[in-house]
Design a protein around this motif. Structure first.
Motif, PDB file in Angstrom:
ATOM      1  N   ARG A  90       0.812  -1.218   0.000  1.00  0.00           N
ATOM      2  CA  ARG A  90       0.000   0.000   0.000  1.00  0.00           C
ATOM      3  C   ARG A  90       0.849   1.275   0.000  1.00  0.00           C
ATOM      4  N   HIS A  91       2.163   1.091  -0.122  1.00  0.00           N
ATOM      5  CA  HIS A  91       3.103   2.224  -0.115  1.00  0.00           C
ATOM      6  C   HIS A  91       2.894   3.101   1.120  1.00  0.00           C
ATOM      7  N   MET A  92       2.747   2.435   2.260  1.00  0.00           N
ATOM      8  CA  MET A  92       2.512   3.146   3.521  1.00  0.00           C
ATOM      9  C   MET A  92       3.764   3.098   4.386  1.00  0.00           C
ATOM     10  N   THR A  93       4.081   4.221   4.973  1.00  0.00           N
ATOM     11  CA  THR A  93       5.156   4.293   5.958  1.00  0.00           C
ATOM     12  C   THR A  93       4.559   4.043   7.340  1.00  0.00           C
ATOM     13  N   ILE A  94       5.432   3.900   8.311  1.00  0.00           N
ATOM     14  CA  ILE A  94       4.958   3.774   9.688  1.00  0.00           C
ATOM     15  C   ILE A  94       4.154   5.020  10.064  1.00  0.00           C
ATOM     16  N   ALA A  95       4.637   6.189   9.656  1.00  0.00           N
ATOM     17  CA  ALA A  95       3.941   7.440   9.986  1.00  0.00           C
ATOM     18  C   ALA A  95       2.554   7.486   9.355  1.00  0.00           C
ATOM     19  N   SER A  96       2.444   7.090   8.092  1.00  0.00           N
ATOM     20  CA  SER A  96       1.122   7.143   7.450  1.00  0.00           C
ATOM     21  C   SER A  96       0.179   6.099   8.033  1.00  0.00           C
ATOM     22  N   LEU A  97       0.687   4.919   8.361  1.00  0.00           N
ATOM     23  CA  LEU A  97      -0.159   3.916   9.010  1.00  0.00           C
ATOM     24  C   LEU A  97      -0.591   4.404  10.384  1.00  0.00           C
ATOM     25  N   SER A  98       0.301   5.050  11.088  1.00  0.00           N
ATOM     26  CA  SER A  98      -0.019   5.600  12.400  1.00  0.00           C
ATOM     27  C   SER A  98      -1.195   6.572  12.320  1.00  0.00           C
TER      28      SER A  98
ATOM     29  N   LEU B   9      -5.148  -0.043   7.430  1.00  0.00           N
ATOM     30  CA  LEU B   9      -4.740  -0.644   6.160  1.00  0.00           C
ATOM     31  C   LEU B   9      -5.921  -0.861   5.218  1.00  0.00           C
ATOM     32  N   GLY B  10      -7.127  -0.687   5.749  1.00  0.00           N
ATOM     33  CA  GLY B  10      -8.327  -0.861   4.928  1.00  0.00           C
ATOM     34  C   GLY B  10      -8.697  -2.308   4.681  1.00  0.00           C
ATOM     35  N   ILE B  11      -8.386  -3.171   5.657  1.00  0.00           N
ATOM     36  CA  ILE B  11      -8.714  -4.587   5.538  1.00  0.00           C
ATOM     37  C   ILE B  11      -9.360  -5.077   6.828  1.00  0.00           C
ATOM     38  N   SER B  12      -9.958  -6.253   6.751  1.00  0.00           N
ATOM     39  CA  SER B  12     -10.547  -6.870   7.942  1.00  0.00           C
ATOM     40  C   SER B  12      -9.495  -7.746   8.628  1.00  0.00           C
TER      41      SER B  12
END
Length: 81
Positions: A18-26, A59-62
Motif C-alpha cells: 500500500r506504499h505506507m510508511t509507519i507514519a502514514s499507518l499511524s 490498512l483498509g482490511i478486515s
C-alpha cells in the motif's frame, strides 16, 4: 514460523503493498508510531487483538483478510516465542 514473526512479516508486506510508511499507518490507524515500531521490530512479543484491529482498519482490511495468508496457515499450534 511463530505467530509474532508472522504478524510482523504480514504488516511489513501490507505496508509495502500500500506504499505506507509507519507514519502514514499511524495516522490512518490512529495508533502511535511507537506502538507500530514495537510490533514491526519485535519489541512487542504479544500485540493485542485491539491493536491489530486498529492497524487493519488503517490498512483498509478486515482481521480475516489480515490472517488469511500463507504466514498463518499451520502456525496456530506453534508457540509465540
Amino acid at each position: 514460523m511463530n505467530t509474532v514473526l508472522a504478524i510482523r512479516r504480514r504488516l511489513f508486506y501490507l505496508c509495502r503493498r500500500r506504499h505506507m510508511t509507519i507514519a502514514s499507518l499511524s495516522i490512518q490507524a490512529q495508533v502511535p508510531a511507537s506502538t507500530i515500531k514495537n510490533v514491526l521490530y519485535g519489541r512487542s512479543q504479544n500485540p493485542g487483538i485491539g491493536t491489530l484491529q486498529l492497524l487493519c482498519d488503517g490498512l483498509g482490511i478486515s482481521l480475516y483478510e489480515f490472517f488469511d495468508s500463507e504466514e498463518f496457515r499451520g502456525s496456530a499450534s506453534k508457540p509465540a516465542g
